[in-house]
Design a protein around this motif. Structure first.
Motif, PDB file in Angstrom:
ATOM      1  N   GLN A  93     -15.900 -16.113   5.005  1.00 38.69           N
ATOM      2  CA  GLN A  93     -14.579 -16.260   5.611  1.00 38.69           C
ATOM      3  C   GLN A  93     -13.482 -15.688   4.717  1.00 38.69           C
ATOM      4  N   LEU A  94     -13.594 -15.902   3.424  1.00 40.39           N
ATOM      5  CA  LEU A  94     -12.617 -15.335   2.497  1.00 40.39           C
ATOM      6  C   LEU A  94     -12.692 -13.806   2.474  1.00 40.39           C
ATOM      7  N   THR A  95     -13.919 -13.287   2.510  1.00 44.60           N
ATOM      8  CA  THR A  95     -14.092 -11.829   2.534  1.00 44.60           C
ATOM      9  C   THR A  95     -13.549 -11.246   3.832  1.00 44.60           C
ATOM     10  N   ALA A  96     -13.748 -11.968   4.939  1.00 42.03           N
ATOM     11  CA  ALA A  96     -13.193 -11.533   6.229  1.00 42.03           C
ATOM     12  C   ALA A  96     -11.668 -11.496   6.165  1.00 42.03           C
ATOM     13  N   ALA A  97     -11.074 -12.515   5.541  1.00 40.17           N
ATOM     14  CA  ALA A  97      -9.609 -12.545   5.386  1.00 40.17           C
ATOM     15  C   ALA A  97      -9.137 -11.382   4.517  1.00 40.17           C
ATOM     16  N   TYR A  98      -9.937 -11.043   3.497  1.00 39.42           N
ATOM     17  CA  TYR A  98      -9.610  -9.904   2.624  1.00 39.42           C
ATOM     18  C   TYR A  98      -9.628  -8.600   3.428  1.00 39.42           C
ATOM     19  N   LEU A  99     -10.662  -8.418   4.243  1.00 39.63           N
ATOM     20  CA  LEU A  99     -10.770  -7.209   5.061  1.00 39.63           C
ATOM     21  C   LEU A  99      -9.617  -7.127   6.061  1.00 39.63           C
ATOM     22  N   LYS A 100      -9.267  -8.263   6.660  1.00 38.91           N
ATOM     23  CA  LYS A 100      -8.186  -8.288   7.642  1.00 38.91           C
ATOM     24  C   LYS A 100      -6.854  -7.929   6.988  1.00 38.91           C
ATOM     25  N   THR A 101      -6.606  -8.470   5.801  1.00 36.39           N
ATOM     26  CA  THR A 101      -5.360  -8.176   5.084  1.00 36.39           C
ATOM     27  C   THR A 101      -5.306  -6.707   4.684  1.00 36.39           C
ATOM     28  N   ARG A 102      -6.418  -6.201   4.206  1.00 36.74           N
ATOM     29  CA  ARG A 102      -6.480  -4.791   3.805  1.00 36.74           C
ATOM     30  C   ARG A 102      -6.240  -3.879   4.997  1.00 36.74           C
ATOM     31  N   ALA A 103      -6.736  -4.281   6.171  1.00 38.50           N
ATOM     32  CA  ALA A 103      -6.550  -3.468   7.379  1.00 38.50           C
ATOM     33  C   ALA A 103      -5.084  -3.406   7.780  1.00 38.50           C
ATOM     34  N   ALA A 104      -4.339  -4.460   7.466  1.00 36.50           N
ATOM     35  CA  ALA A 104      -2.934  -4.520   7.881  1.00 36.50           C
ATOM     36  C   ALA A 104      -2.013  -3.716   6.967  1.00 36.50           C
ATOM     37  N   ILE A 105      -2.462  -3.403   5.750  1.00 39.27           N
ATOM     38  CA  ILE A 105      -1.578  -2.765   4.769  1.00 39.27           C
ATOM     39  C   ILE A 105      -1.092  -1.377   5.187  1.00 39.27           C
ATOM     40  N   PRO A 106      -1.976  -0.446   5.618  1.00 38.42           N
ATOM     41  CA  PRO A 106      -1.494   0.909   5.916  1.00 38.42           C
ATOM     42  C   PRO A 106      -0.403   0.954   6.976  1.00 38.42           C
ATOM     43  N   LEU A 107      -0.415   0.054   7.946  1.00 36.14           N
ATOM     44  CA  LEU A 107       0.553   0.079   9.044  1.00 36.14           C
ATOM     45  C   LEU A 107       1.715  -0.889   8.821  1.00 36.14           C
ATOM     46  N   SER A 108       1.745  -1.557   7.667  1.00 38.12           N
ATOM     47  CA  SER A 108       2.758  -2.573   7.416  1.00 38.12           C
ATOM     48  C   SER A 108       3.990  -1.980   6.733  1.00 38.12           C
ATOM     49  N   ASN A 109       5.145  -2.587   7.032  1.00 39.24           N
ATOM     50  CA  ASN A 109       6.387  -2.214   6.353  1.00 39.24           C
ATOM     51  C   ASN A 109       6.635  -3.092   5.126  1.00 39.24           C
ATOM     52  N   ASN A 110       5.765  -4.063   4.938  1.00 40.83           N
ATOM     53  CA  ASN A 110       5.918  -4.987   3.811  1.00 40.83           C
ATOM     54  C   ASN A 110       4.624  -5.030   3.003  1.00 40.83           C
ATOM     55  N   LYS A 111       4.286  -3.879   2.423  1.00 43.49           N
ATOM     56  CA  LYS A 111       3.004  -3.733   1.727  1.00 43.49           C
ATOM     57  C   LYS A 111       2.890  -4.629   0.500  1.00 43.49           C
ATOM     58  N   GLU A 112       4.021  -4.890  -0.190  1.00 40.64           N
ATOM     59  CA  GLU A 112       3.974  -5.682  -1.421  1.00 40.64           C
ATOM     60  C   GLU A 112       3.485  -7.106  -1.170  1.00 40.64           C
ATOM     61  N   VAL A 113       3.981  -7.721  -0.107  1.00 41.33           N
ATOM     62  CA  VAL A 113       3.579  -9.093   0.221  1.00 41.33           C
ATOM     63  C   VAL A 113       2.089  -9.151   0.530  1.00 41.33           C
ATOM     64  N   LEU A 114       1.617  -8.169   1.318  1.00 42.85           N
ATOM     65  CA  LEU A 114       0.197  -8.138   1.673  1.00 42.85           C
ATOM     66  C   LEU A 114      -0.672  -7.854   0.454  1.00 42.85           C
ATOM     67  N   LEU A 115      -0.166  -7.015  -0.438  1.00 41.86           N
ATOM     68  CA  LEU A 115      -0.935  -6.716  -1.652  1.00 41.86           C
ATOM     69  C   LEU A 115      -1.049  -7.955  -2.533  1.00 41.86           C
ATOM     70  N   GLN A 116       0.023  -8.744  -2.608  1.00 42.85           N
ATOM     71  CA  GLN A 116      -0.027 -10.004  -3.350  1.00 42.85           C
ATOM     72  C   GLN A 116      -1.066 -10.943  -2.742  1.00 42.85           C
ATOM     73  N   LYS A 117      -1.076 -11.010  -1.412  1.00 40.11           N
ATOM     74  CA  LYS A 117      -2.053 -11.854  -0.721  1.00 40.11           C
ATOM     75  C   LYS A 117      -3.471 -11.357  -1.005  1.00 40.11           C
ATOM     76  N   LEU A 118      -3.628 -10.029  -1.029  1.00 41.89           N
ATOM     77  CA  LEU A 118      -4.932  -9.426  -1.295  1.00 41.89           C
ATOM     78  C   LEU A 118      -5.442  -9.821  -2.676  1.00 41.89           C
ATOM     79  N   LEU A 119      -4.557  -9.761  -3.665  1.00 46.44           N
ATOM     80  CA  LEU A 119      -4.941 -10.123  -5.034  1.00 46.44           C
ATOM     81  C   LEU A 119      -5.282 -11.608  -5.140  1.00 46.44           C
ATOM     82  N   SER A 120      -4.522 -12.456  -4.447  1.00 43.72           N
ATOM     83  CA  SER A 120      -4.805 -13.894  -4.461  1.00 43.72           C
ATOM     84  C   SER A 120      -6.157 -14.196  -3.830  1.00 43.72           C
ATOM     85  N   LEU A 121      -6.449 -13.510  -2.731  1.00 50.61           N
ATOM     86  CA  LEU A 121      -7.753 -13.685  -2.082  1.00 50.61           C
ATOM     87  C   LEU A 121      -8.882 -13.254  -3.006  1.00 50.61           C
ATOM     88  N   GLN A 122      -8.649 -12.174  -3.747  1.00 53.95           N
ATOM     89  CA  GLN A 122      -9.695 -11.682  -4.653  1.00 53.95           C
ATOM     90  C   GLN A 122     -10.003 -12.695  -5.749  1.00 53.95           C
TER      91      GLN A 122
END
Length: 743
Positions: A175-204
């Motif tokens: 489930q955590l890995t799925a959340a990581y993949l979902k967050t990573r998928a949202a980054i290229p199309l997001s206007n707020n990449k920094e927030v998602l990147l922070q979430k990505l690092l926390s998930l890792q």
């Protein structure tokens, strides 16, 4: 939502909550009925509680040794408190010695910290009246009996259901890995990449911790405990999950560059985004069905989405004129498709394993699995080495001791009804650093207020002992189910539980609620004060060492990647070990940054510079992983000395960063000429391959030859990633130099 609730009800934590609540409740009721004038019920419940605290998932041997050690410390602490409770100053000296000794054991890691908490909690519980003067000896015996009942019941349950711990950890990891993949998928199309990147690092960070727990349970646990077939299934799923994380981290292009190249190509962006989201959804769906005997095959949808990406690439080729820019972009896209294809293969394998459509005997076991397990050093030398003010745990033990002394003196001086509630609050909230203590304090206070409000409403609306007993039982289950998962929820249910336990035996339940709130606020306030003023462990004082460890780990990872490419070695154990270390260290660095960002403004400096370094380190790891995953999964050409020169130059730049952090003179020379020559060689090789492709087109060969396509993809990826790694390492050196300069 319903699936998540059902999955939670199947977890080991929830079952442990039911076990504790049922045993504790039954023993408490039976003790009150059959032994009304003895501490039987309360003491037996305490034995179960103190055993449950030190019950940390792992091998059977480590689990039961941990529980037995925890209960031994608890009994010693409980007896010493009761022996000295009749003299305030002797009792204060006893508490001081016990709190420091118990908390200092935490130097041995997570399991030891839970074992030490059993001893610490027993100190506070020692204040509970246990009948006449001599009754506390009986109480100690009843505590031991309660612990024995918990261990025996736990042993029977694990014997009947030996799979539940490993299965729960695998589910949570999926489930955590799925959340990581979902967050990573949202980054290229997001206007707020920094927030998602922070979430990505926390998930890792969380995933890294889960991987460590799984290694301890699956790699160290004998297969006969869970059944050889089932054990092997979990092991293979775990291996695939580790590879999925690496592939997710291995981003062969940076987001900014991707947007610049293909920002107007909505079809390409959407095709990749849809696949990434579907990967995450499938993995999440599989996590809900890990215990099912029948699994619906949904992976074919991923193949359909891969075909959509191929069509999008072909559409891009058809709508753009032939040029080197177009060729470069197509090769880049095809390399990205390669990674996604591998990701899909990993998900297909997990689905087949769960559907019993996979030959377990065909899968290879990991080489030297014991090397992947982090073994804890339990030598006395560790206690000696940490007995100084450079040790975070030593300062924490000293700070906690002083804080508990202050709480005890305040409760005694003002003659508060339940002084031990203040002490328990301090023991639960206080953490080795300011940031975690602050977070825990907020959660404790909010949880207590919510629990008090719910209790007040329930007591106000009803005055029925049976309802009180039912609420107590339910609250007890969820309190212990959430204690290591969500402390805010745990604090809420603990407050409800305590209020209703006392409400059943008190004529003033509203007074109990008031006392609970006051004692919690006093304990929380003391924690904040002592964490700020008494031997504080500010993250800024140790951040350079954490950063150095991350740089060393990334450097070693790059060396192992180079070794695979140069030597074409078959065994990749060293590579995987270096990958594990690099992932853990980047997680440690980000966790340290998070803790530092929570500290008072006056106690932190250059936060923005450190954040830039954390992002650069993570991006460097991603680029290195992209190189590593390609090299280990493709048949590659012979490595030239120019490749070695490029790698050595990057390693030298990282060496310069490390020397700067160690405040040593930078004796590393930047091999500018070597990089320039290597860059020219790779560029020339790539251009020669493009010329060959043009010659194919000139002869009417529309479809590129397989060998030429493979060579183009390889040289393009090497060229881009080595240039990118060099650029990142140069930026890192500048940022590290700036970070270490005195303000």
């Amino acid at each position: 939502m319903i699936q998540k609730l059902l999955l939670f009800l199947k977890t080991y934590d929830f079952r442990k909550g039911i076990l504790f609540a049922t045993l504790g409740f039954l023993l408490f009721l039976s003790g009150s009925y059959f032994f009304p004038d003895t501490p039987f019920g309360i003491a037996m419940g305490m034995g179960i509680l103190l055993s449950a605290i030190s019950d940390v998932p792992g091998t059977k041997k480590h689990t039961y040794i941990g529980i037995l050690t925890g209960i031994a410390l608890a009994i010693i602490s409980f007896l010493l408190v009761h022996l000295t409770i009749y003299n305030t100053w002797i009792l204060l000296a006893t508490i001081t010695a016990l709190v420091f000794a118990n908390s200092y054991i935490s130097v041995y890691g997570l399991r030891a910290s839970m074992v030490s908490f059993s001893g610490l909690l027993a100190i506070a519980l020692g204040f509970i009246p246990m009948g006449s003067d001599g009754e506390f000896y009986k109480s100690a015996i009843f505590i031991l009996l309660g612990s024995g009942i918990y261990i025996f019941t736990s042993f029977i349950i694990n014997l009947v259901k030996p799979k539940q711990i490993g299965e729960q950890l695998v589910v949570e990891c999926m489930q955590l890995t799925a959340a990581y993949l979902k967050t990573r998928a949202a980054i290229p199309l997001s206007n707020n990449k920094e927030v998602l990147l922070q979430k990505l690092l926390s998930l890792q960070i969380t995933i890294n911790d889960k991987h460590e727990n799984l290694r301890a349970v699956i790699l160290k646990q004998p297969s006969k405990v869970m059944g050889s077939g089932y054990h092997r299934r979990l092991l293979l799923i775990f291996i695939e999950l580790v590879d999925i994380l690496e592939l997710a981290v291995a981003n062969p292009i940076n987001y900014k560059d991707f947007s610049n190249r293909f920002g107007s190509e909505i079809k390409i962006l959407n095709a990749f985004s849809e696949l990434l989201k579907s990967n995450a959804e499938l993995l999440m769906d599989l996590s809900y069905k890990i215990s099912d005997k029948k699994v619906d095959h949904k992976a074919p949808k991923l193949r359909f989405l891969l075909n959509n990406i191929q069509e999008a690439i072909e559409h891009y080729k058809e709508t753009h004129e032939v040029s080197n820019v177009r060729r470069n972009n197509v090769i880049l896209l095809r390399n990205l498709v390669d990674y996604e294809e591998q990701q899909v293969q990993k998900l297909e394998t997990i689905e087949r394993i769960l559907a019993n459509d996979f030959n377990l005997e065909d899968a290879k076991d990991p080489d030297q699995p014991n090397r992947f397990i982090t073994n804890q050093d339990y030598s006395l030398k560790k206690l000696k080495d940490n007995f100084n003010f450079n040790s975070v745990i030593f300062k924490h033990a000293l700070r906690l001791t002083l804080c508990v002394m202050a709480g005890f003196l305040i409760g005694t001086f003002f003659k508060l009804q339940n002084t031990y509630w203040i002490i328990i609050t301090i023991l639960v909230i206080m953490r080795p650093n300011y940031g975690l203590t602050k977070q825990r304090t907020i959660q404790r206070v909010i949880g207590t207020l919510i629990g008090a409000a719910i209790s007040f409403l329930a007591i106000y609306l009803t005055n029925n002992m049976y309802i009180y007993a039912g609420i107590t039982f339910i609250a007890m289950i969820f309190a212990f189910a959430y204690i290591q998962r969500n402390y805010l929820k745990a604090a809420t249910f603990i407050t409800i539980n305590i209020v209703f336990v006392f409400a059943m035996f008190s004529s003033d339940p509203f007074g109990i609620i008031n006392s609970r709130i006051v004692d919690t606020i006093i304990g929380a306030a003391l924690c904040v004060i002592f964490n700020y003023f008494f031997y504080p462990a500010w993250e800024s004082s140790n951040i350079s060492n954490t950063l150095k460890n991350s740089l060393l780990a990334n450097q070693h990872y790059l060396k192992e990647i180079s070794a695979i490419y140069i030597n074409k070695q078959k065994s990749i154990t060293e590579y995987k070990l270096s990958r594990k270390t690099a992932f853990i260290q980047i997680g440690n660095l980000h966790a340290a940054f998070q803790r530092m960002s929570q500290e008072p403004k006056s106690k932190k400096s250059k936060v923005s510079e450190l954040y830039e370094i954390v992002i650069l380190q993570h991006t460097f790891l991603s680029a290195a992983a992209a190189l590593g995953t390609y090299i280990q999964s493709h048949k590659t050409t012979e490595a030239s000395h120019h490749f070695e020169a490029y790698i050595n130059s990057i390693i030298n730049i990282l060496d310069a960063c490390i020397l700067t952090l160690e405040d040593k003179k930078n004796t590393v020379e930047a091999a500018v000429d070597n990089i320039k020559n290597a860059n020219n060689y790779l560029s020339e090789t790539y251009n020669n391959l493009l010329i060959k492709r043009q010659e194919e087109l000139n002869t009417g060969q529309i479809k590129i030859s397989e060998q030429l396509r493979s060579d183009l993809k390889e040289i393009k990826l090497l060229y881009d990633q080595l240039k990118y790694l060099t650029k990142l390492s140069v930026k890192l050196e500048k940022q590290v130099t700036h970070f270490t300069k005195q303000p």
